[in-house]
Write a protein that holds these residues in place. Sequence first.
Motif, PDB file in Angstrom:
ATOM      1  N   ASP A  26       0.846  -1.184   0.000  1.00 29.46           N
ATOM      2  CA  ASP A  26       0.000   0.000   0.000  1.00 29.46           C
ATOM      3  C   ASP A  26       0.889   1.244   0.000  1.00 29.46           C
ATOM      4  O   ASP A  26       2.110   1.137   0.008  1.00 29.46           O
ATOM      5  CB  ASP A  26      -0.908  -0.019   1.232  1.00 29.46           C
ATOM      6  N   SER A  27       0.266   2.385   0.017  1.00 31.99           N
ATOM      7  CA  SER A  27       0.938   3.691   0.136  1.00 31.99           C
ATOM      8  C   SER A  27       1.802   4.043  -1.060  1.00 31.99           C
ATOM      9  O   SER A  27       2.827   4.694  -0.918  1.00 31.99           O
ATOM     10  CB  SER A  27       1.771   3.765   1.424  1.00 31.99           C
ATOM     11  N   THR A  28       1.391   3.584  -2.221  1.00 32.42           N
ATOM     12  CA  THR A  28       2.080   3.964  -3.452  1.00 32.42           C
ATOM     13  C   THR A  28       1.117   3.743  -4.611  1.00 32.42           C
ATOM     14  O   THR A  28       0.022   3.232  -4.432  1.00 32.42           O
ATOM     15  CB  THR A  28       3.393   3.172  -3.640  1.00 32.42           C
ATOM     16  N   SER A  29       1.541   4.107  -5.780  1.00 36.46           N
ATOM     17  CA  SER A  29       0.715   3.953  -6.985  1.00 36.46           C
ATOM     18  C   SER A  29       0.699   2.489  -7.422  1.00 36.46           C
ATOM     19  O   SER A  29       1.520   1.689  -6.961  1.00 36.46           O
ATOM     20  CB  SER A  29       1.300   4.801  -8.110  1.00 36.46           C
ATOM     21  N   PRO A  30      -0.209   2.128  -8.329  1.00 35.15           N
ATOM     22  CA  PRO A  30      -0.179   0.754  -8.864  1.00 35.15           C
ATOM     23  C   PRO A  30       1.185   0.399  -9.472  1.00 35.15           C
ATOM     24  O   PRO A  30       1.662  -0.723  -9.309  1.00 35.15           O
ATOM     25  CB  PRO A  30      -1.283   0.759  -9.910  1.00 35.15           C
ATOM     26  N   ALA A  31       1.815   1.358 -10.134  1.00 33.00           N
ATOM     27  CA  ALA A  31       3.148   1.095 -10.699  1.00 33.00           C
ATOM     28  C   ALA A  31       4.170   0.856  -9.584  1.00 33.00           C
ATOM     29  O   ALA A  31       5.046   0.000  -9.709  1.00 33.00           O
ATOM     30  CB  ALA A  31       3.590   2.263 -11.581  1.00 33.00           C
ATOM     31  N   GLY A  32       4.044   1.589  -8.483  1.00 39.27           N
ATOM     32  CA  GLY A  32       4.944   1.390  -7.345  1.00 39.27           C
ATOM     33  C   GLY A  32       4.762   0.027  -6.718  1.00 39.27           C
ATOM     34  O   GLY A  32       5.732  -0.619  -6.311  1.00 39.27           O
ATOM     35  N   THR A  34       3.691  -2.641  -8.302  1.00 31.89           N
ATOM     36  CA  THR A  34       4.292  -3.586  -9.254  1.00 31.89           C
ATOM     37  C   THR A  34       5.807  -3.633  -9.072  1.00 31.89           C
ATOM     38  O   THR A  34       6.403  -4.715  -9.079  1.00 31.89           O
ATOM     39  CB  THR A  34       3.921  -3.200 -10.695  1.00 31.89           C
ATOM     40  N   THR A  35       6.419  -2.479  -8.873  1.00 35.61           N
ATOM     41  CA  THR A  35       7.868  -2.422  -8.649  1.00 35.61           C
ATOM     42  C   THR A  35       8.248  -3.170  -7.377  1.00 35.61           C
ATOM     43  O   THR A  35       9.227  -3.920  -7.352  1.00 35.61           O
ATOM     44  CB  THR A  35       8.343  -0.962  -8.578  1.00 35.61           C
ATOM     45  N   PRO A  62      -1.538  -6.371  -3.601  1.00 41.78           N
ATOM     46  CA  PRO A  62      -1.902  -4.980  -3.331  1.00 41.78           C
ATOM     47  C   PRO A  62      -3.006  -4.947  -2.268  1.00 41.78           C
ATOM     48  O   PRO A  62      -3.955  -5.740  -2.323  1.00 41.78           O
ATOM     49  CB  PRO A  62      -2.433  -4.473  -4.672  1.00 41.78           C
TER      50      PRO A  62
END
Length: 94
Positions: A26-32, A34-35, A62
């Motif tokens: 959590d606490s980031t974008s979907p791309a984050g 995925t990273t 996620p």
Amino acid sequence: MAAEEPLQEEWRQHYPLFPRLLFAQDSTSPAGITTRIKALHAAATDPALAGFLREVPVLVAPLVDVLQGGPAEPVWRPVQDPRSTVSWSQSHTR
């Protein structure tokens, strides 16, 4: 005097298998997210972790998927195979 049975930990009464190691991202974008999943997958290739990963499945998801589908749903990705999804209670297969 009869020998007493050793007490079993409370969690083992409900979960006879060793619990999986679950990462809810959590606490980031979907791309984050995925990273982060890719980073866990890369770490899982370390030969020093092979024995641990055979004994303790490590799963990642996620947090939004866990909240929407529920933690028992197949929203979890094994770190060794992040393209597949499983429920947290499923046996980990490779």
